[in-house]
Scaffold this motif. Structure first.
Motif, PDB file in Angstrom:
ATOM      1  N   ASP A 163     -56.341 -16.978  -1.576  1.00 27.86           N
ATOM      2  CA  ASP A 163     -55.027 -17.013  -2.223  1.00 27.86           C
ATOM      3  C   ASP A 163     -53.957 -17.558  -1.286  1.00 27.86           C
ATOM      4  N   THR A 164     -54.011 -17.177  -0.016  1.00 26.29           N
ATOM      5  CA  THR A 164     -53.015 -17.672   0.936  1.00 26.29           C
ATOM      6  C   THR A 164     -53.158 -19.176   1.132  1.00 26.29           C
ATOM      7  N   ALA A 167     -51.962 -20.949  -2.030  1.00 25.71           N
ATOM      8  CA  ALA A 167     -50.503 -20.880  -2.176  1.00 25.71           C
ATOM      9  C   ALA A 167     -49.807 -21.854  -1.241  1.00 25.71           C
ATOM     10  N   TRP A 212     -56.359 -20.228  -9.202  1.00 24.84           N
ATOM     11  CA  TRP A 212     -56.436 -19.389  -8.004  1.00 24.84           C
ATOM     12  C   TRP A 212     -57.910 -19.129  -7.724  1.00 24.84           C
ATOM     13  N   ARG A 295     -44.407 -15.887  -5.068  1.00 27.39           N
ATOM     14  CA  ARG A 295     -45.326 -16.270  -6.133  1.00 27.39           C
ATOM     15  C   ARG A 295     -44.597 -16.630  -7.431  1.00 27.39           C
TER      16      ARG A 295
END
Length: 325
Positions: A163-164, A167, A212, A295
C-alpha cells in the motif's frame, strides 16, 4: 537608508513520516553528477571539508569514510573504468588499461558522487558537499553544451508494504506534470531520451480508485509496462528488494541494486552555481510524500485526473495549489 539583509538559504522540508517501521529516522541517499574535477581531487577536497579518511578503490574511484555526513564515494561514471565492478560474461578491461583509459576519458565522462544514506533531518548538510565541489572547479548542467548532469534522491520507504509503495507511485504520477515543469529539464535530456514519464495507459490503471494490489501483482503490473530504469521515479531497486526472484525473472541482467528506497531521478545539477541548493528539488519530493500520506485527497485527485481531458501542462496548473505547501 539602511539596507535590509536578505537570506538566500532555503529550508529543507520534512515529510509526514520521519521514522521507518522500526522507529528509526528515515534516511535518504543523494547522487550528483559533475565534471571539471577528477575523482581524486574531489575526494580530498571533501576530506578537507568534512573530515574522514580516504580509500582508493582504483585510480578513478575513491571512498571517503567516516566523514561528518557519513561515507561518500566519487568515481568516473563508467563500469568499464572500474575493474572490480566488471561482471563475468561481459566486456572486461584489465586494470592498467582501465586506468589509462580513465585518464583519457575523464574529459568526456562525468564523475558521480554518491552519499551513504543520511538521516532525513540532516539532509541540509549535503549542501556542504556542493561547496567543496565548487571549490575545486566542478561543473554542472549550465556549463555543458551537450550533456545535462543529474541529481538523484534515494529516500527510504517509510513502510515496507504494498500500500505504501502504490500510494507513493500514485502520488508521483499525479504530480509529475507539475514536477517536470518546475524542474524544467534541460533540452539535452529530452534529446538523449532520459527519464521518460510513465506511459499514460499505465498511469490510468495505477490511479484507478480500486487499484491497491498485493505486492506480487503490483510488481508484475509494473514490470509488464516498465521493464526499464528509464523512469523519473525508478522503482526497480525497491521492487528487487521486495521480491528479487520475480524481478530477475524479467530483468536477469539489468544493473539494479536492491534497497528499500525510491530512486527519484532529476535531470539538473547546477554544481558550479554558488546559489544552487538541493533544497527546492527535495521539497518538491516532500510534496509527493504529503499527497501519498493523505488517502482521501489522493483518491479525489485520482478521480479528477481520470475525468480530465486537458493536456499535462494544464494539469500541472490544477495540482500546483495542492503540491505547494
Amino acid at each position: 537608508m539602511a539596507q535590509v539583509a536578505l537570506s538566500t538559504s532555503i529550508e529543507f522540508a520534512l515529510p509526514p513520516s520521519i521514522t521507518n517501521a522500526e522507529g528509526r529516522t528515515r534516511t535518504v541517499g543523494v547522487e550528483v553528477e559533475f565534471t571539471g574535477s577528477s575523482a581524486e581531487t574531489t575526494i580530498y577536497a571533501l576530506k578537507g571539508n568534512l573530515g574522514g579518511h580516504v580509500i582508493e578503490m582504483d585510480p578513478h574511484a575513491f571512498r571517503l569514510e567516516e566523514s561528518a555526513i557519513g561515507d561518500i564515494t566519487v568515481e568516473l561514471d563508467s563500469r568499464l573504468l572500474h575493474p572490480s565492478k566488471q561482471g563475468s560474461g561481459g566486456l572486461t578491461v584489465i586494470p592498467k588499461i582501465a586506468a589509462w583509459f580513465g585518464f583519457a576519458a575523464s574529459y568526456l565522462i562525468p564523475c558521480e558522487l554518491v552519499t551513504a544514506p543520511i538521516p532525513i533531518d540532516r539532509l541540509h548538510e549535503v549542501d556542504r558537499v556542493l561547496s567543496s565541489l565548487r571549490a575545486v572547479g566542478a561543473k554542472g548542467t549550465q556549463d555543458a553544451a551537450l550533456y545535462a548532469f543529474g541529481l538523484h534522491f534515494n529516500p527510504e520507504i517509510p513502510r515496507q508494504d504494498a500500500d505504501t509503495a502504490v500510494a507513493f507511485l500514485k502520488s508521483f504520477v499525479l504530480l509529475n506534470p507539475w514536477l517536470r515543469r518546475e524542474v524544467a529539464p534541460d533540452i539535452t535530456r529530452d534529446l538523449l531520451g532520459f527519464a521518460d514519464p510513465f506511459p499514460s495507459e499505465y498511469v490510468r490503471k495505477l490511479i484507478s480508485p480500486g487499484y491497491w494490489p498485493a505486492i506480487g501483482d503490483f510488481i508484475d503490473d509494473y514490470l509488464a509496462v516498465n521493464p526499464t530504469r528509464n523512469r523519473d521515479l525508478d522503482l526497480l531497486p525497491l521492487l528487487l528488494h521486495f521480491d528479487e526472484a520475480r524481478v530477475r525473472a524479467v530483468l536477469p541482467h539489468e544493473k539494479i541494486n536492491a534497497r528499500p528506497t525510491f530512486h527519484y531521478r532529476l535531470p539538473d545539477a547546477r554544481v558550479s552555481d554558488p546559489g544552487w541548493s538541493i533544497a527546492p528539488d527535495w521539497n518538491r519530493w516532500v510534496a509527493v510524500e504529503r499527497l501519498a500520506s493523505n488517502r482521501d485527497q489522493l483518491e479525489a485527485l485520482s478521480v479528477a485526473y481520470l475525468a480530465y481531458e486537458g493536456q499535462d501542462k494544464s494539469w500541472a496548473d490544477v495540482v500546483e495549489h495542492i503540491a505547494r505547501p
